[in-house]
Structure formats: C-alpha cells, structure tokens
Design a protein around this motif. Structure first.
Motif, PDB file in Angstrom:
ATOM      1  N   THR A 146       0.856  -1.319   0.268  1.00 19.70           N
ATOM      2  CA  THR A 146       0.203   0.492   0.441  1.00 19.70           C
ATOM      3  C   THR A 146       1.024   1.478   0.272  1.00 19.70           C
ATOM      4  N   PRO A 147       0.536   2.834  -0.532  1.00 23.06           N
ATOM      5  CA  PRO A 147       0.957   3.668  -0.504  1.00 23.06           C
ATOM      6  C   PRO A 147       1.528   4.040   1.270  1.00 23.06           C
ATOM      7  N   ASP A 148       1.455   3.357   1.621  1.00 21.76           N
ATOM      8  CA  ASP A 148       1.754   3.443   3.527  1.00 21.76           C
ATOM      9  C   ASP A 148       3.409   2.406   3.357  1.00 21.76           C
ATOM     10  N   GLY A 149       3.229   1.877   2.341  1.00 26.97           N
ATOM     11  CA  GLY A 149       4.406   0.662   3.244  1.00 26.97           C
ATOM     12  C   GLY A 149       3.792  -0.676   3.068  1.00 26.97           C
ATOM     13  N   MET A 150       2.539  -0.823   3.579  1.00 24.13           N
ATOM     14  CA  MET A 150       2.522  -2.420   3.972  1.00 24.13           C
ATOM     15  C   MET A 150       2.112  -3.357   2.926  1.00 24.13           C
ATOM     16  N   LEU A 151       2.721  -4.713   3.264  1.00 21.59           N
ATOM     17  CA  LEU A 151       2.693  -5.564   1.905  1.00 21.59           C
ATOM     18  C   LEU A 151       1.406  -6.165   2.306  1.00 21.59           C
ATOM     19  N   VAL A 152       1.858  -6.146   0.960  1.00 22.01           N
ATOM     20  CA  VAL A 152      -0.138  -6.833   0.828  1.00 22.01           C
ATOM     21  C   VAL A 152      -0.531  -8.234   0.272  1.00 22.01           C
ATOM     22  N   ASP A 153       1.248  -8.030  -0.889  1.00 19.15           N
ATOM     23  CA  ASP A 153       1.336  -9.454  -1.352  1.00 19.15           C
ATOM     24  C   ASP A 153       2.956  -9.704  -1.808  1.00 19.15           C
ATOM     25  N   VAL A 154       2.940 -10.925  -1.582  1.00 18.30           N
ATOM     26  CA  VAL A 154       4.396 -10.863  -2.312  1.00 18.30           C
ATOM     27  C   VAL A 154       4.486 -12.326  -3.439  1.00 18.30           C
ATOM     28  N   ASN A 155       5.487 -12.829  -4.117  1.00 20.41           N
ATOM     29  CA  ASN A 155       5.353 -13.438  -4.754  1.00 20.41           C
ATOM     30  C   ASN A 155       6.522 -14.574  -4.163  1.00 20.41           C
ATOM     31  N   ARG A 156       6.105 -15.810  -4.691  1.00 24.87           N
ATOM     32  CA  ARG A 156       7.634 -16.877  -3.930  1.00 24.87           C
ATOM     33  C   ARG A 156       9.234 -16.873  -4.180  1.00 24.87           C
ATOM     34  N   ARG A 157       8.904 -16.043  -5.567  1.00 20.62           N
ATOM     35  CA  ARG A 157      11.052 -16.069  -5.632  1.00 20.62           C
ATOM     36  C   ARG A 157      11.431 -15.187  -4.364  1.00 20.62           C
ATOM     37  N   SER A 158      10.678 -14.107  -3.949  1.00 22.67           N
ATOM     38  CA  SER A 158      11.156 -13.478  -2.670  1.00 22.67           C
ATOM     39  C   SER A 158      11.034 -14.463  -2.130  1.00 22.67           C
ATOM     40  N   LEU A 159       9.511 -14.729  -1.380  1.00 25.26           N
ATOM     41  CA  LEU A 159      10.385 -15.483   0.018  1.00 25.26           C
ATOM     42  C   LEU A 159      10.948 -17.072   0.016  1.00 25.26           C
ATOM     43  N   GLU A 160      11.638 -17.518  -0.802  1.00 21.43           N
ATOM     44  CA  GLU A 160      12.537 -18.572  -1.434  1.00 21.43           C
ATOM     45  C   GLU A 160      13.979 -17.641  -0.912  1.00 21.43           C
ATOM     46  N   ALA A 161      14.341 -16.651  -1.830  1.00 22.30           N
ATOM     47  CA  ALA A 161      15.713 -16.530  -1.944  1.00 22.30           C
ATOM     48  C   ALA A 161      15.699 -15.357  -0.281  1.00 22.30           C
ATOM     49  N   GLY A 162      14.446 -14.927   0.808  1.00 25.43           N
ATOM     50  CA  GLY A 162      14.831 -14.717   1.673  1.00 25.43           C
ATOM     51  C   GLY A 162      14.926 -15.803   3.078  1.00 25.43           C
ATOM     52  N   ARG A 163      14.384 -17.343   2.424  1.00 17.03           N
ATOM     53  CA  ARG A 163      14.076 -18.164   3.416  1.00 17.03           C
ATOM     54  C   ARG A 163      12.902 -18.204   4.018  1.00 17.03           C
ATOM     55  N   ARG A 164      12.015 -17.336   4.028  1.00 14.96           N
ATOM     56  CA  ARG A 164      10.709 -16.620   4.481  1.00 14.96           C
ATOM     57  C   ARG A 164       9.317 -17.529   3.287  1.00 14.96           C
ATOM     58  N   ARG A 165       8.372 -17.005   5.111  1.00 14.47           N
ATOM     59  CA  ARG A 165       7.439 -17.936   5.060  1.00 14.47           C
ATOM     60  C   ARG A 165       6.086 -16.333   4.495  1.00 14.47           C
ATOM     61  N   ARG A 166       5.151 -16.830   4.093  1.00 13.43           N
ATOM     62  CA  ARG A 166       4.304 -15.687   3.688  1.00 13.43           C
ATOM     63  C   ARG A 166       3.403 -15.187   4.813  1.00 13.43           C
ATOM     64  N   GLU A 167       2.920 -15.851   5.586  1.00 17.95           N
ATOM     65  CA  GLU A 167       2.933 -15.473   6.474  1.00 17.95           C
ATOM     66  C   GLU A 167       3.833 -14.331   7.763  1.00 17.95           C
ATOM     67  N   ASP A 168       4.949 -14.633   7.586  1.00 16.57           N
ATOM     68  CA  ASP A 168       6.140 -13.568   8.458  1.00 16.57           C
ATOM     69  C   ASP A 168       5.805 -12.068   7.728  1.00 16.57           C
ATOM     70  N   VAL A 169       5.177 -12.131   6.488  1.00 19.29           N
ATOM     71  CA  VAL A 169       5.703 -10.843   5.890  1.00 19.29           C
ATOM     72  C   VAL A 169       4.481  -9.767   5.298  1.00 19.29           C
ATOM     73  N   VAL A 170       3.390 -10.645   5.263  1.00 16.15           N
ATOM     74  CA  VAL A 170       1.956 -10.297   4.712  1.00 16.15           C
ATOM     75  C   VAL A 170       1.729  -9.177   5.616  1.00 16.15           C
ATOM     76  N   GLY A 171       1.159  -7.989   5.705  1.00 18.97           N
ATOM     77  CA  GLY A 171       0.172  -8.018   6.565  1.00 18.97           C
ATOM     78  C   GLY A 171       1.587  -6.768   7.750  1.00 18.97           C
ATOM     79  N   ARG A 172       2.817  -6.904   6.965  1.00 16.07           N
ATOM     80  CA  ARG A 172       3.967  -5.865   7.458  1.00 16.07           C
ATOM     81  C   ARG A 172       4.295  -5.476   6.951  1.00 16.07           C
ATOM     82  N   TYR A 173       4.288  -3.690   7.194  1.00 20.31           N
ATOM     83  CA  TYR A 173       5.581  -3.070   6.569  1.00 20.31           C
ATOM     84  C   TYR A 173       6.517  -3.582   5.516  1.00 20.31           C
ATOM     85  N   PHE A 174       6.871  -2.634   4.973  1.00 19.63           N
ATOM     86  CA  PHE A 174       7.810  -3.911   4.114  1.00 19.63           C
ATOM     87  C   PHE A 174       9.338  -3.790   4.495  1.00 19.63           C
ATOM     88  N   TRP A 175       9.584  -2.310   5.251  1.00 21.45           N
ATOM     89  CA  TRP A 175      10.766  -2.479   5.919  1.00 21.45           C
ATOM     90  C   TRP A 175      11.415  -2.792   7.050  1.00 21.45           C
TER      91      TRP A 175
END
Length: 677
Positions: free
Chosen positions: A30-59
């Motif tokens: 969103t314009p205020d920086g909250m992550l609403v969607d992320v693709n599989r490549r991003s999750l795999e590169a950081g070895r992270r789960r979708r539920e750990d990042v979606v809904g959080r500010y990107f930084w």
C-alpha cells in the motif's frame, strides 16, 4: 504493524500464475508501505514464510530489519514511490540464516486512471553473485597493485593477508613456508584483527592431525567449518584450539611432489565456508605465490650477484697474498744478497705459497666438477680411522702453527665405510682447516668418531668464533664466509664447506653444523652409511707409478710443446739440468716437425695450443713411425673429467694439471723409461 490492511485478494488464476512463477522478486504494498502480496521467488530467496511478511510494513520484514540503516533506506524509497517517483537501488538483504545478499530493486508507483497512487510495486533481481564477482575482482586487483611494486616477500605477505582478512571478516590470515625436513613449517607473517593472538613461529605439521597432513601434503585445500565437531579428540583439535582456530581454509603449494608453502584463513568461531569464499582464498593464494616467487627469485639473483662480487674480491685477495712473498723471494734470489741458508728458507717459503695457490685453484676446479656432476668417486671399503689419520697428517702444520691443541677420539674397533678415500680425506681436511682458521691461537679442536646403528658419525669441534643460529645453513652456501669482514676474514674462497656438503651427498652421507652462538665454538657432524660388503679398490687411472727413480736417472729424449713460453722454457731447463736431451715447440705443428727427426721417448703436450691443439698433436704423434713406445703426458690447466677422457682417447698415457709437482714429473720420466724398455 498497521491496525488494518486494505482488502487485497486477487483471485485471477492468470495473475497468480504470472506473479508466483516469475523469476524476479515481486511484492505489492500500500502507499504507506504495508506489504499485501509477495511472490514465491521473494520468499524462497530470503527463506521466509508468507505469513511472516504479508500484513507488515515492508521495511520491518526480515529481509531488511537486521540492519536499522537498511530499513531506513527501504522506508525512504517507499515514501518516494508513494509520492509518484520511480526509485532504483542496489540494496543488501538478509536470509533467515543472516547471510547477506544483494538485490537490484525498483520501487514504482501503481496508479489508477486519474493518476492516484493505489499501490507500490517492488520488483528486483538477485545480484549477489555479480556483487561477489565484482568484490572479488576489486580485491584481486588491489592485491595485484599492492604487490606489483613490492620488492620483498614480507611486504607482499603483509598487504595480501590484510586485504583478504578484511574482505572476508575473519580473525587471522597467515602465510607459512615448509622447512627442509618437510615436517616443520614456519609462519613468517600473519594479519590479525585487534586483540587476536599472532601465530608467527615454527610448528610441526603433524601436530595439526591426520586430516591436515593428508590434505595439505597432496596439495588439497584443507577446509574445516567447526574444529570441535569435525575433528576427533586428540587428532589436531588441541593444536587448533590452542591458537584460537575454530574454522579454517588452508591452501597448500606443492612443487616437485613436496609441500613447500601454505596460506591459511582462520576464524575464532565456527563458520560455514561458502564455495565462493574458498575459491577466493585459492585465487588470492595463487596470485601471492606468483608475486612472492618473483620477488624471491629477484632476491636470489641479487644475492648470487653479491656473492659473486664478494667471491671475485676474495679471490683477488687470496691470490695476491701468496704472490707478494713469491715476488719478494724472487727479488732476493735475483739480488743474491742472502746466505745459502737464507736462500733455502726463501725457496721453502715460495714452495709453500705456490702450493697454497694450487690448493685454491684445485678447490675451484673441484666445486665446478661437483656442481656439474663430473666427479667420479673411486670407492673402496676403508677404515675411517685411516682416513682421519691421513687428513690430520695433511693439516697438521696448519693446526700446529697457531698452537692449537688437537684431540683425536676414535674407537678401537674398525669403522668401515665405502668411500673414495682421497675425497673423504679432503672432506675432513676442509673441516680441520676451517676449524684452524676460525679458532683463536691456542684453541682446542676435537675430532671424534663413533658408530650409531647403521651409520658412522664423525664430529669436528672447536672452541672458536662460533656461528650465529640463523647462519648455520648459510655456511654451506657457495662463496660464503659468515661474519665476513676485513678484521674477521681468515682467508679462503668460501667454497670449502660447500664442497664438503656436496662430496658428502655424493657418498650418500650428510653434514650439519651446530653452534651455541658467536664466540661459543662450533661442531660439524658427518654421517656415512656403514659399509656392508667389502669392495675391491678401483685404482685411479691417472695415478703415477711410485717414484723409484729421480729426475736425473737415465737420460731421456724429451719433447716439450706449450704455447706458454715461460712454462715450456722452465720445464725444459729443469729437465736439461737433470741431464735429459730436450727440445721445445711452441705449437702442435712445430712439435710434429721436431718429432720426425728428434724421435722423443717422452712428450709433454699442452692441450690448449693454437694451430694444432694437444689432442690432435697426440693423435698424429701416435701415427708416426717409430713412436710405438712414446710416453705421452698431457700437461695442462684443463682438468675436468671430459678433458681426461678426451686425453685418453687421443692416446695420452697420463694427464697432469699445471703446475705439475716434481714428483709427478719424475713419475712421468719413470713411465717413459719403463715403456722404452
């Protein structure tokens, strides 16, 4: 974490397939920086789960949050994109194992038809490998530039280890050379982080365990991620821990089948080394070795040039020393101002000085022959006690003149060795001469021998000047006089000990030097295998018959051919005074012409004559009628083994080196009488 996220739940299958199967990183916020969607490549590169990042500010997501400065930069880029700008950055990001990676990321606004920013798209590509390659190239270039102009190996080691250590963020980088025994190694230099222990010193490779020795000796890089987990107790772990190593990359240099050097990267905590890190260390090591070998080769050339200059200066000094008394003696003989007894002393002095010059020249010839592999040993089984006795007898005047006390300690039982008796006597003679020169007047010199299992051990010790510890090997180098100075030089060309080591090697033995330091005396130890089987004596081919008759017995017709007029004339005068019928020729062609009418019984031929050399002259003399019993003797300054072989092939009976001793001339005359019947 925002209080609530705007509804965003794309259900289009085409969108999801495109979004998740993309090879680039993609996220939508969103314009205020909250992550609403992320693709599989991003999750795999950081070895992270979708539920750990979606809904959080990107930084605040784990890719950036380990670094507050990095998180601030991501937030700043997000705000710029929310304002309608497209922003591109190369940023670090982190995997869940804290490994640092890099991405080339674009923050772009997603607007509606009215131009209002609805979302921010973050897309990027992993550039970790590219950044690593660039960093690796920068490091290698920096090392290359730093070492390109270096003039000594230590400077290369210091700069290369520092740059590599800082780049990898390790505890220590060390460089080591293997000692000649191929077991001990010396760490010449190490770079460390502040507070870390320096490891400079001498170590035994075996102390680091079987894994280290088995890898390094065959040229394989040693790789340990965790010393305590990977090494068995008692198999090197103790030594690694003693110098603060928990993880190591050690790259060896093997040449000619032997380990000669190593460079190692140390970490004081366990570390999972990556393939890129290992490749980087190996590349740095390869470049460093090339530079170090270049510098050491240059240093060796400079050292050899310096030794050559010192040798030439010493040679001039040593040859001038006997020439001065010889010149004075000749003037006294010319003036005839002294009594007959005094003239006798003058002649004895001149004889001593000439013999000294002959000894210097023979040493030069011997070292040249050994260096080129042209010395042939005439071995026989002998009692070493006889060899010692011969060497002591030969060097007794040099030992007695300064008032040295000589002690010889030999066992009662025979010490049988398979040696060239003459050469082994020369070895012991050189050691005794060395001890006499470098021991103050009234010193003590001890020669001892014993048997140790399958070896005979001989020691020559003194209480003289001694040798500094770092010079114990240097004394065996060519043209070396340790501690050389005008005040301390004791004469000689600095090749005696080098000749000793090379002759011992030819016999399958060894020589080592030991000393407690300068002023503490020194001891040289010879080791030879015990003789197992008796060996018949191989008589030297050039040994003259025993001098049964003198120069003046039974007049002979003697032809002398030498382009050195002084040498020819003085030998002719000596023989003529002894009653022989002599003729002189100053080249080979003249010698042949004289021989036709003179029909000599003995001919002394120089080998290096102009027009017709001595070899060809000898062949043609042998072909003349009535020359079947002619005794042919080469009298020359050329004494290499190939010169002797050529002389024999040309028909010479004997090969004498200039200046020939009176006994050798008398033996040649005896041979001619024998062949004349």
């Amino acid at each position: 974490m925002p209080d609530s996220a705007p509804p965003f739940a794309p259900t289009d299958a085409v969108y999801r397939t495109f979004f998740d199967q993309a090879t680039h990183f993609a996220g939508l916020m969103t314009p205020d920086g909250m992550l609403v969607d992320v693709n599989r490549r991003s999750l795999e590169a950081g070895r992270r789960r979708r539920e750990d990042v979606v809904g959080r500010y990107f930084w605040e997501c784990g890719w950036w949050s380990p670094s507050p400065a990095l998180a601030d930069e991501v937030r700043a880029c997000t705000r710029l994109a929310a304002g309608g700008a497209t922003v591109r950055r190369e940023l670090r990001y982190y995997r869940d194992d804290a490994r640092e990676c890099w991405t080339d990321i674009v923050f772009a606004p997603v607007t509606d038809t009215a131009g209002t920013v609805q979302y921010i798209a973050a897309t990027g590509a992993d550039i970790t490998e590219r950044r690593q390659v660039e960093a690796r190239l920068r490091l290698l270039d920096a090392i290359g530039e730093a070492t390109r102009v270096a003039t000594d190996a230590r400077a290369i080691m210091a700069e290369a280890t520092r740059l590599l250590g800082e780049h990898l963020g390790v505890t220590r980088v060390a460089y080591a050379d293997l000692e000649p025994d191929n077991d001990r190694f010396t760490i010449r230099h190490d770079w460390t982080v502040p507070g870390a222990l320096s490891t400079v010193g001498v170590y035994s490779l075996d102390l680091f365990g079987s894994r280290a020795t088995s890898n390094l000796r065959v040229g394989r890089t040693l790789l340990i991620n965790d010393v305590d987990r990977e090494l068995a107790p008692g198999d090197g772990d103790g030594m690694f821990n003693a110098i603060g190593i928990k993880a190591i990359i050690c790259c060896p240099l093997v040449k000619g089948g032997a380990l000669v050097a190593m460079m190692a990267v140390h970490q004081q905590r366990p570390r999972m080394w990556t393939a890129d890190e290992i490749a980087l260390v190996e590349a740095v090591v390869e470049r460093c070795w090339a530079h170090i070998e270049r510098v050491r080769s240059t240093e060796a050339l400079h050292k050899a040039d310096r030794h050559k200059s010192e040798f030439l200066a010493t040679l001039a000094h040593e040859l001038r020393n006997p020439l001065a008394p010889i010149s004075n003696g000749l003037e006294l003989l010319r003036l005839g101002a002294e009594s007959g007894a005094a003239m006798g002393h003058v002649r004895e002095m001149m004889t001593r000085q000439v013999n000294h010059m002959v000894h210097l020249i023979n040493d030069l010839l011997d070292i040249a022959r050994v260096s080129s592999g042209k010395i042939v040993l005439r071995r026989q089984v002998a009692d070493l006690k006889d060899v010692v006795a011969s060497a002591v007898e030969t060097n007794l005047p040099a030992l007695q003149a300064p008032g040295h006390l000589l002690t010889v300690d030999l066992p009662d039982e025979p010490l049988l060795v398979d040696v060239d008796v003459v050469r082994m006597s020369q070895v012991l003679g050189n050691l005794l001469s060395n001890a006499a020169k470098y021991t103050p007047p009234g010193g003590r010199i001890v020669v001892a021998a014993r048997r140790e299992e399958l070896e005979v051990v001989v020691t020559v010790g003194d209480n003289g000047m001694g040798i500094a510890h770092d010079a114990l090997e240097a004394v065996f180098e060519m043209f070396t006089q340790v501690g050389r100075s005008v005040e301390r030089s004791k004469g000689g060309l600095g090749i005696g000990l080098s000749l000793v080591r090379r002759l011992m090697a030819l016999h399958g033995g060894s020589v080592d030097a030991a000393s407690a330091g300068e002023g503490q005396g020194s001891t040289f130890t010879l080791r030879l295998p015990v003789a197992r089987q008796p060996r018949a004596v191989t008589p030297p081919e050039d040994v003259m018959p025993a001098r049964a008759q003198g120069l003046a017995d039974t007049s002979l017709r003697v032809l002398i051919a030498d382009d050195n007029a002084d040498a020819a004339n003085t030998l002719e005068a000596l023989l003529r005074q002894a009653g022989h019928d002599t003729r002189i020729a100053y080249d080979g062609a003249a010698a042949l012409a004289l021989a036709e009418s003179f029909r000599p019984q003995l001919a002394f031929l120089d080998l290096g004559m102009p027009l017709l050399d001595g070899y060809e002259t000898a062949r043609r003399l042998r072909a003349l009628p009535h020359m079947a019993n002619l005794a042919l003797v080469a009298l020359t300054g050329w004494g290499a083994e190939e010169d002797r072989m050529r002389a024999r092939a040309a028909g010479f009976d004997r090969h004498l080196l200039k200046p020939a001793a009176p006994d050798e001339v008398a033996a040649a005359l005896a041979l001619a009488r024998q062949q004349a019947g």
